[in-house]
Design an enzyme around this catalytic site. Structure first.
Site, PDB file in Angstrom:
ATOM      1  N   ILE A 143      -2.631   0.306   5.372  1.00  0.00           N
ATOM      2  CA  ILE A 143      -1.511   0.360   6.323  1.00  0.00           C
ATOM      3  C   ILE A 143      -1.149   1.806   6.672  1.00  0.00           C
ATOM      4  O   ILE A 143      -0.957   2.145   7.851  1.00  0.00           O
ATOM      5  CB  ILE A 143      -0.283  -0.396   5.754  1.00  0.00           C
ATOM      6  CG1 ILE A 143      -0.643  -1.876   5.533  1.00  0.00           C
ATOM      7  CG2 ILE A 143       0.914  -0.276   6.685  1.00  0.00           C
ATOM      8  CD1 ILE A 143       0.372  -2.678   4.749  1.00  0.00           C
ATOM      9  N   ASP A 178      -1.021  11.001  -1.492  1.00  0.00           N
ATOM     10  CA  ASP A 178      -1.616   9.843  -2.155  1.00  0.00           C
ATOM     11  C   ASP A 178      -2.445  10.373  -3.311  1.00  0.00           C
ATOM     12  O   ASP A 178      -3.506  10.967  -3.112  1.00  0.00           O
ATOM     13  CB  ASP A 178      -2.500   9.052  -1.159  1.00  0.00           C
ATOM     14  CG  ASP A 178      -2.971   7.716  -1.755  1.00  0.00           C
ATOM     15  OD1 ASP A 178      -3.278   7.687  -2.967  1.00  0.00           O
ATOM     16  OD2 ASP A 178      -3.038   6.732  -1.010  1.00  0.00           O
ATOM     17  N   THR A 187       8.183  -0.235   4.660  1.00  0.00           N
ATOM     18  CA  THR A 187       7.594  -1.570   4.891  1.00  0.00           C
ATOM     19  C   THR A 187       6.699  -1.930   3.698  1.00  0.00           C
ATOM     20  O   THR A 187       5.854  -2.807   3.817  1.00  0.00           O
ATOM     21  CB  THR A 187       6.735  -1.593   6.179  1.00  0.00           C
ATOM     22  OG1 THR A 187       5.742  -0.572   6.072  1.00  0.00           O
ATOM     23  CG2 THR A 187       7.559  -1.390   7.426  1.00  0.00           C
ATOM     24  N   ARG A 217       7.322  -2.043  -0.515  1.00  0.00           N
ATOM     25  CA  ARG A 217       8.018  -2.932  -1.448  1.00  0.00           C
ATOM     26  C   ARG A 217       9.433  -2.389  -1.594  1.00  0.00           C
ATOM     27  O   ARG A 217       9.628  -1.171  -1.695  1.00  0.00           O
ATOM     28  CB  ARG A 217       7.323  -2.930  -2.824  1.00  0.00           C
ATOM     29  CG  ARG A 217       6.097  -3.833  -2.881  1.00  0.00           C
ATOM     30  CD  ARG A 217       6.504  -5.312  -2.878  1.00  0.00           C
ATOM     31  NE  ARG A 217       5.391  -6.237  -2.825  1.00  0.00           N
ATOM     32  CZ  ARG A 217       4.916  -6.830  -1.721  1.00  0.00           C
ATOM     33  NH1 ARG A 217       5.447  -6.566  -0.545  1.00  0.00           N
ATOM     34  NH2 ARG A 217       3.931  -7.692  -1.775  1.00  0.00           N
ATOM     35  N   ASP A 239      12.073  -3.007   6.042  1.00  0.00           N
ATOM     36  CA  ASP A 239      11.561  -4.384   6.172  1.00  0.00           C
ATOM     37  C   ASP A 239      11.589  -5.094   4.823  1.00  0.00           C
ATOM     38  O   ASP A 239      11.452  -6.301   4.747  1.00  0.00           O
ATOM     39  CB  ASP A 239      10.118  -4.342   6.698  1.00  0.00           C
ATOM     40  CG  ASP A 239       9.556  -5.740   6.961  1.00  0.00           C
ATOM     41  OD1 ASP A 239      10.272  -6.548   7.595  1.00  0.00           O
ATOM     42  OD2 ASP A 239       8.423  -6.029   6.527  1.00  0.00           O
ATOM     43  N   GLU A 255      15.089  -9.305  -2.777  1.00  0.00           N
ATOM     44  CA  GLU A 255      15.006 -10.300  -1.699  1.00  0.00           C
ATOM     45  C   GLU A 255      15.121 -11.715  -2.281  1.00  0.00           C
ATOM     46  O   GLU A 255      14.542 -11.968  -3.337  1.00  0.00           O
ATOM     47  CB  GLU A 255      13.661 -10.164  -0.968  1.00  0.00           C
ATOM     48  CG  GLU A 255      13.518  -8.851  -0.217  1.00  0.00           C
ATOM     49  CD  GLU A 255      12.107  -8.654   0.346  1.00  0.00           C
ATOM     50  OE1 GLU A 255      11.357  -9.634   0.488  1.00  0.00           O
ATOM     51  OE2 GLU A 255      11.761  -7.498   0.636  1.00  0.00           O
ATOM     52  N   HIS A 315      11.342  -8.770   6.034  1.00  0.00           N
ATOM     53  CA  HIS A 315      10.003  -8.796   5.431  1.00  0.00           C
ATOM     54  C   HIS A 315       9.014  -9.520   6.364  1.00  0.00           C
ATOM     55  O   HIS A 315       8.379 -10.508   5.972  1.00  0.00           O
ATOM     56  CB  HIS A 315      10.042  -9.449   4.043  1.00  0.00           C
ATOM     57  CG  HIS A 315       8.924  -8.974   3.165  1.00  0.00           C
ATOM     58  ND1 HIS A 315       9.021  -8.879   1.805  1.00  0.00           N
ATOM     59  CD2 HIS A 315       7.658  -8.567   3.465  1.00  0.00           C
ATOM     60  CE1 HIS A 315       7.880  -8.443   1.301  1.00  0.00           C
ATOM     61  NE2 HIS A 315       7.024  -8.249   2.303  1.00  0.00           N
ATOM     62  N   ILE A 316       8.910  -8.991   7.576  1.00  0.00           N
ATOM     63  CA  ILE A 316       8.095  -9.656   8.599  1.00  0.00           C
ATOM     64  C   ILE A 316       6.864  -8.838   8.992  1.00  0.00           C
ATOM     65  O   ILE A 316       6.257  -9.080  10.032  1.00  0.00           O
ATOM     66  CB  ILE A 316       8.927  -9.941   9.877  1.00  0.00           C
ATOM     67  CG1 ILE A 316       9.598  -8.640  10.370  1.00  0.00           C
ATOM     68  CG2 ILE A 316       9.951 -11.023   9.641  1.00  0.00           C
ATOM     69  CD1 ILE A 316       9.946  -8.650  11.829  1.00  0.00           C
ATOM     70  N   GLY A 317       6.527  -7.847   8.139  1.00  0.00           N
ATOM     71  CA  GLY A 317       5.412  -6.956   8.480  1.00  0.00           C
ATOM     72  C   GLY A 317       4.151  -7.693   8.902  1.00  0.00           C
ATOM     73  O   GLY A 317       3.502  -7.341   9.888  1.00  0.00           O
ATOM     74  N   ALA A 318       3.802  -8.732   8.157  1.00  0.00           N
ATOM     75  CA  ALA A 318       2.533  -9.429   8.427  1.00  0.00           C
ATOM     76  C   ALA A 318       2.715 -10.611   9.366  1.00  0.00           C
ATOM     77  O   ALA A 318       1.764 -11.315   9.663  1.00  0.00           O
ATOM     78  CB  ALA A 318       1.949  -9.923   7.108  1.00  0.00           C
TER      79      ALA A 318
HETATM   80  P1  NAD Z   1      -3.556  -0.213  -0.038  1.00  0.00           P
HETATM   81  O1  NAD Z   1      -3.897  -0.614  -1.427  1.00  0.00           O
HETATM   82  O2  NAD Z   1      -4.600  -0.276   1.013  1.00  0.00           O
HETATM   83  O3  NAD Z   1      -2.945   1.267  -0.028  1.00  0.00           O
HETATM   84  C1  NAD Z   1      -1.978   1.692  -0.932  1.00  0.00           C
HETATM   85  C2  NAD Z   1      -2.200   3.185  -1.155  1.00  0.00           C
HETATM   86  O4  NAD Z   1      -1.122   3.663  -1.952  1.00  0.00           O
HETATM   87  C3  NAD Z   1      -3.506   3.486  -1.910  1.00  0.00           C
HETATM   88  O5  NAD Z   1      -4.296   4.405  -1.173  1.00  0.00           O
HETATM   89  C4  NAD Z   1      -3.023   4.092  -3.215  1.00  0.00           C
HETATM   90  O6  NAD Z   1      -3.866   5.116  -3.677  1.00  0.00           O
HETATM   91  C5  NAD Z   1      -1.661   4.662  -2.805  1.00  0.00           C
HETATM   92  N1  NAD Z   1      -0.736   4.903  -3.897  1.00  0.00           N
HETATM   93  C6  NAD Z   1      -0.654   4.249  -5.095  1.00  0.00           C
HETATM   94  N2  NAD Z   1       0.351   4.796  -5.824  1.00  0.00           N
HETATM   95  C7  NAD Z   1       0.876   5.798  -5.077  1.00  0.00           C
HETATM   96  C8  NAD Z   1       1.929   6.739  -5.303  1.00  0.00           C
HETATM   97  N3  NAD Z   1       2.642   6.744  -6.423  1.00  0.00           N
HETATM   98  N4  NAD Z   1       2.206   7.628  -4.318  1.00  0.00           N
HETATM   99  C9  NAD Z   1       1.493   7.643  -3.154  1.00  0.00           C
HETATM  100  N5  NAD Z   1       0.488   6.792  -2.901  1.00  0.00           N
HETATM  101  C10 NAD Z   1       0.177   5.876  -3.853  1.00  0.00           C
HETATM  102  O7  NAD Z   1      -2.270  -1.112   0.357  1.00  0.00           O
HETATM  103  P2  NAD Z   1      -1.799  -1.499   1.812  1.00  0.00           P
HETATM  104  O8  NAD Z   1      -2.472  -2.747   2.230  1.00  0.00           O
HETATM  105  O9  NAD Z   1      -1.852  -0.301   2.669  1.00  0.00           O
HETATM  106  O10 NAD Z   1      -0.287  -1.905   1.493  1.00  0.00           O
HETATM  107  C11 NAD Z   1       0.695  -0.912   1.265  1.00  0.00           C
HETATM  108  C12 NAD Z   1       2.018  -1.550   0.877  1.00  0.00           C
HETATM  109  O11 NAD Z   1       2.476  -2.422   1.920  1.00  0.00           O
HETATM  110  C13 NAD Z   1       1.960  -2.417  -0.383  1.00  0.00           C
HETATM  111  O12 NAD Z   1       3.128  -2.169  -1.133  1.00  0.00           O
HETATM  112  C14 NAD Z   1       2.013  -3.837   0.145  1.00  0.00           C
HETATM  113  O13 NAD Z   1       2.561  -4.726  -0.786  1.00  0.00           O
HETATM  114  C15 NAD Z   1       2.918  -3.649   1.349  1.00  0.00           C
HETATM  115  N6  NAD Z   1       2.821  -4.723   2.366  1.00  0.00           N
HETATM  116  C16 NAD Z   1       3.949  -5.086   3.011  1.00  0.00           C
HETATM  117  C17 NAD Z   1       3.912  -6.065   3.987  1.00  0.00           C
HETATM  118  C18 NAD Z   1       5.148  -6.461   4.730  1.00  0.00           C
HETATM  119  O14 NAD Z   1       5.227  -7.570   5.212  1.00  0.00           O
HETATM  120  N7  NAD Z   1       6.111  -5.575   4.865  1.00  0.00           N
HETATM  121  C19 NAD Z   1       2.693  -6.705   4.285  1.00  0.00           C
HETATM  122  C20 NAD Z   1       1.542  -6.279   3.636  1.00  0.00           C
HETATM  123  C21 NAD Z   1       1.620  -5.277   2.664  1.00  0.00           C
END
Ligand code: NAD
Length: 317
Positions: A155, A174, A239, A241, A265, A270, A288-291
């Site tokens: 994301i 990261d 967006t 957690r 979001d 929640e 929480h509507i990201g997806a």
């Molecule tokens: P991903 O695993 O592709 O990427 C997460 C990145 O965070 C990784 O590159 C990891 O190295 C990095 N990371 C881990 N710990 C870290 C830290 N302490 N500081 C900085 N970076 C760190 O995940 P993604 O698919 O990109 O999802 C990202 C977030 O979005 C997750 O928390 C996921 O649960 C959330 N999400 C939210 C929604 C929504 O509806 N709002 C939908 C999907 C995912």
């Protein structure tokens, strides 16, 4: 023999139909959590989103379960390693919704920049119109502003593409990524760029915008200490957690003028959202509507069907 599958938190119709046409027996009627220990025993697989919990106790009473599928990314509602140790496959669809979540983050970024959350809540004609016009007459553009991404996975990197194309300077923190490389489509051209990587502290002192895209790993990414070193007037978008932001510290930073506005979001507890967050004029909220886009839901369903079918074929060999 085919598999009997329970879809307990809903699924795009195209996915339900595809499963049926592959010969699976599918039930889409939601079974309440408390009835699952008794009812799930009839099924070979369960498909959930985030509502249904598939914990150890439930897994223990369903010895016929072959798979647990999560439509989406986070698997906090499933005891994943426990299930896998028992030989149950656990699958999800991590990439299917990345673009949708990144677009929502961009929507929050633009909304908070122009105060749309407040304008929408307060909007009216007459004196209020003039008052709002005056109140929100000195916003800024996002062009040439610095955006710090905390997390550069699926994301974060999608948002980086959009923000870069819109003229923002994107910097990345990261700890698990060595280089923040990006391929961006600009018109007919594809351009390779490498974004600067910074420590969280350095990024926070430089950024006009901070957007969170990392999983929650036990401690908030933004708490009292981080707000204390942030550039004054910064915008915060979450967006990822809810637990990644200490909400009390955020409210304090908003009221102290350290943070200009926040787009959220996701929330700590929640669906029990703090009233102070809901009412705050500087907070733009979504549920929480990201997806939750049609495209993401279709991709999720398509990917799950493919994975379940592969699993079925491999287990029946
Ligand atoms: P991903 O695993 O592709 O990427 C997460 C990145 O965070 C990784 O590159 C990891 O190295 C990095 N990371 C881990 N710990 C870290 C830290 N302490 N500081 C900085 N970076 C760190 O995940 P993604 O698919 O990109 O999802 C990202 C977030 O979005 C997750 O928390 C996921 O649960 C959330 N999400 C939210 C929604 C929504 O509806 N709002 C939908 C999907 C995912």
């Amino acid at each position: 023999m085919s598999w009997k599958i329970l879809i307990n938190d809903g699924m795009e119709e195209s996915g339900v139909n595809a499963l049926k046409s592959l010969g699976f027996e599918v039930d889409t009627q939601k079974i309440p959590q408390e009835d699952l220990p008794h009812k799930l025993q009839e099924y070979h697989g369960i498909i959930v989103r985030s509502a249904t919990k598939v914990r150890k106790e439930l897994i223990d009473v369903c010895p016929g379960l072959k798979f647990i599928a999560r439509g989406g990314v986070g698997m906090d509602n499933i005891d994943v390693s426990y299930a896998r140790d028992k030989g149950i496959a656990v699958i999800n669809t991590p990439a299917a919704s990345s673009r949708s979540v990144a677009e929502l983050a961009m929507a929050h970024l633009l909304s908070t920049t122009r105060g749309l959350q407040d304008a929408n809540r307060q909007f009216s004609g007459g004196d209020q119109f003039s008052a709002l016009k005056k109140k929100w007459s000195s916003c800024s553009e996002i062009q040439n502003k610095t955006l710090l991404l905390l997390g550069f996975g699926r994301i974060g990197s999608e948002l980086a593409k959009m923000a870069t194309a819109m003229g923002m300077h994107v910097i990345v923190n990261d700890p698990f990524v060595e280089k923040a490389n990006l391929k961006i489509k600009l018109g007919f051209q594809e351009v390779d760029i490498e974004l600067p990587m910074v420590s969280r502290e350095e990024g926070l002192t430089k950024a006009d915008y901070v957007s969170l895209h990392a999983p929650f790993t036990g401690s908030a990414l933004l708490g009292k200490n981080e707000f204390a070193i942030m550039k004054k007037g910064c915008f915060v978008i979450n967006t990822s957690r809810g637990e990644n932001i200490d909400e009390d510290a955020l409210l304090h930073a908003l009221d102290a003028g350290i943070v200009s506005a926040a787009g959220l979001d996701v929330f700590q507890n929640e669906p029990h959202i703090k009233e102070a967050l809901i009412q705050h004029p500087k907070i733009c909220t979504s549920a929480h509507i990201g997806a939750s886009t049609m495209e993401a839901q279709e991709r999720i369903a398509g990917e799950l069907v493919e994975k379940i079918n592969e699993l079925f074929k491999s287990k029946s060999l």
